[in-house]
Write an enzyme that holds these catalytic residues in place. Structure first.
Site, short mmCIF file in Angstrom:
data_model
loop_
_atom_site.label_atom_id
_atom_site.label_comp_id
_atom_site.label_asym_id
_atom_site.label_seq_id
_atom_site.Cartn_x
_atom_site.Cartn_y
_atom_site.Cartn_z
N ARG A 100 35.29 57.21 45.38
CA ARG A 100 36.33 57.89 44.25
C ARG A 100 37.24 57.00 43.64
O ARG A 100 37.61 57.05 42.30
CB ARG A 100 36.91 59.26 44.86
N THR A 101 38.05 56.46 44.50
CA THR A 101 39.36 55.70 43.96
C THR A 101 39.04 54.49 42.97
O THR A 101 39.54 54.52 41.86
CB THR A 101 40.24 55.25 45.13
N LYS A 133 36.96 33.22 52.42
CA LYS A 133 37.22 32.03 52.42
C LYS A 133 38.56 31.74 52.86
O LYS A 133 38.79 30.52 53.19
CB LYS A 133 36.88 31.17 51.04
N ARG A 184 43.15 47.95 46.64
CA ARG A 184 43.18 48.58 48.24
C ARG A 184 42.96 47.63 49.22
O ARG A 184 42.24 46.50 49.11
CB ARG A 184 41.84 49.58 48.23
N HIS A 230 48.99 56.23 49.74
CA HIS A 230 47.98 56.29 48.78
C HIS A 230 48.34 57.10 47.49
O HIS A 230 48.17 58.23 47.21
CB HIS A 230 46.73 57.05 49.35
#
Length: 307
Positions: A51-52, A80, A101, A129
């Site tokens: 969703r986000t 890496k 995120r 959030h």
């Protein structure tokens, strides 16, 4: 240049302004279809999201902009050993704004300090959030017509649920908001939220274990899943995951104008039989998330708005 790490980065006036803009976007989407024609959004997602991430991408494309980025740490140079600070310095050369995120709390803040473009925290561990909070506020205001004088029940994983923490911090700034915190003992709200946010601001709240005891008093029920990814061992998760299941029988205890919200994804905590109840608002909530992210992008980019 502004970043968004927490709902507290925005004043109540700024919050209301973004919500007003989102409501106008909902009513007049065509008016905003090309305001970001020359802009690019980078989505840097170091952990899974449906969703986000897609909501941010849809928001930018609805504004006429373009999107680039990655959807897991494995598909970026983080695999890496590249630091978050170096990644954002590189991405700043390609994009005008970034949504990040990350599983580590504070990672988007570290990125913002090294960035030359606005950074939006799209979720950092169990911490914050803020864009889900903006989504929740817009949903509540659109459904109930107000953000004050409400009783909201927060149910499920209140310990690790970053959406819950952010929503509490935002709502305590509106008058006469009462919280009923519904969770098992092991998943109660963290002490810093209880002490530094609720008690410090003299907020009316109570903590209960039974959902049935809280339902009759609620204007909004905010359900959350028990998050498997936040548990250190499988046994604790299995013991907790089905602690709350909202079904038709329990819904008979609720007010006729109580609405159910959920940040999604759901697992078992809301029975699918509830989906047909007109009070089930969690899929409408997803659509509101697109509008509010469009409004946030426009605000942080300081785009000149159409008349």
């Amino acid at each position: 240049m502004r970043h968004l790490m927490s709902p507290l980065d925005l004043s109540v006036e700024e919050l209301n302004s973004i919500l007003d803009l989102a409501s106008d976007i909902e009513k007049h989407p065509d008016k905003y279809a090309h305001v970001c024609d020359d802009k690019r959004l980078a989505t840097l997602f170091y952990e899974p999201s449906t969703r986000t991430r897609l909501s941010f991408e849809a928001a930018m494309m609805n504004l006429g902009g373009k999107v680039l980025g990655f959807s897991s740490a494995d598909s970026s140079s983080a695999s890496k050993g590249e630091s978050v600070a170096d990644t954002i310095r590189v991405v700043s050369c390609y994009a005008d704004i970034c949504a990040m995120r990350h599983p580590k709390e504070g990672a988007p803040l570290v990125a913002s300090m090294a960035s030359s473009i606005p950074v939006i925290n799209a979720g950092d561990g169990g911490h914050q959030h803020p864009t889900q909070t903006l989504t929740d506020l817009l949903t509540i205001r659109s459904l109930k017509g107000r953000l004050d004088n409400i009783t909201i029940g927060l149910c499920g994983d209140l310990k690790f649920g970053r959406t819950v923490h952010s929503l509490i911090e935002a709502l305590v700034r509106y008058p006469n908001v009462r919280f009923i915190l519904i969770s098992p003992e092991e998943l109660r709200i963290p002490s810093y939220i209880r002490e530094d946010v609720l008690i410090k601001n003299n907020i009316d709240f109570q903590e209960v274990e039974r959902l049935e005891d809280a339902l009759p008093d609620l204007d909004i029920l905010y359900m959350t899943r028990v998050q498997k990814e936040r548990f250190f061992n499988e046994e604790d998760y299995v013991r907790m995951k089905d602690f709350y299941i909202l079904d038709k029988q329990k819904m008979e205890l609720a007010k006729k104008d109580m609405y159910i919200l959920h940040p999604l994804p759901r697992v078992n905590e809301i029975s699918t039989e509830v989906d047909s109840d007109p009070r089930a608002a969690y899929f409408r909530q997803v659509q509101y998330g697109v509008y509010v992210r469009m409004a946030l992008i426009l605000t942080l980019l300081e785009v000149k708005l159409p008349c």
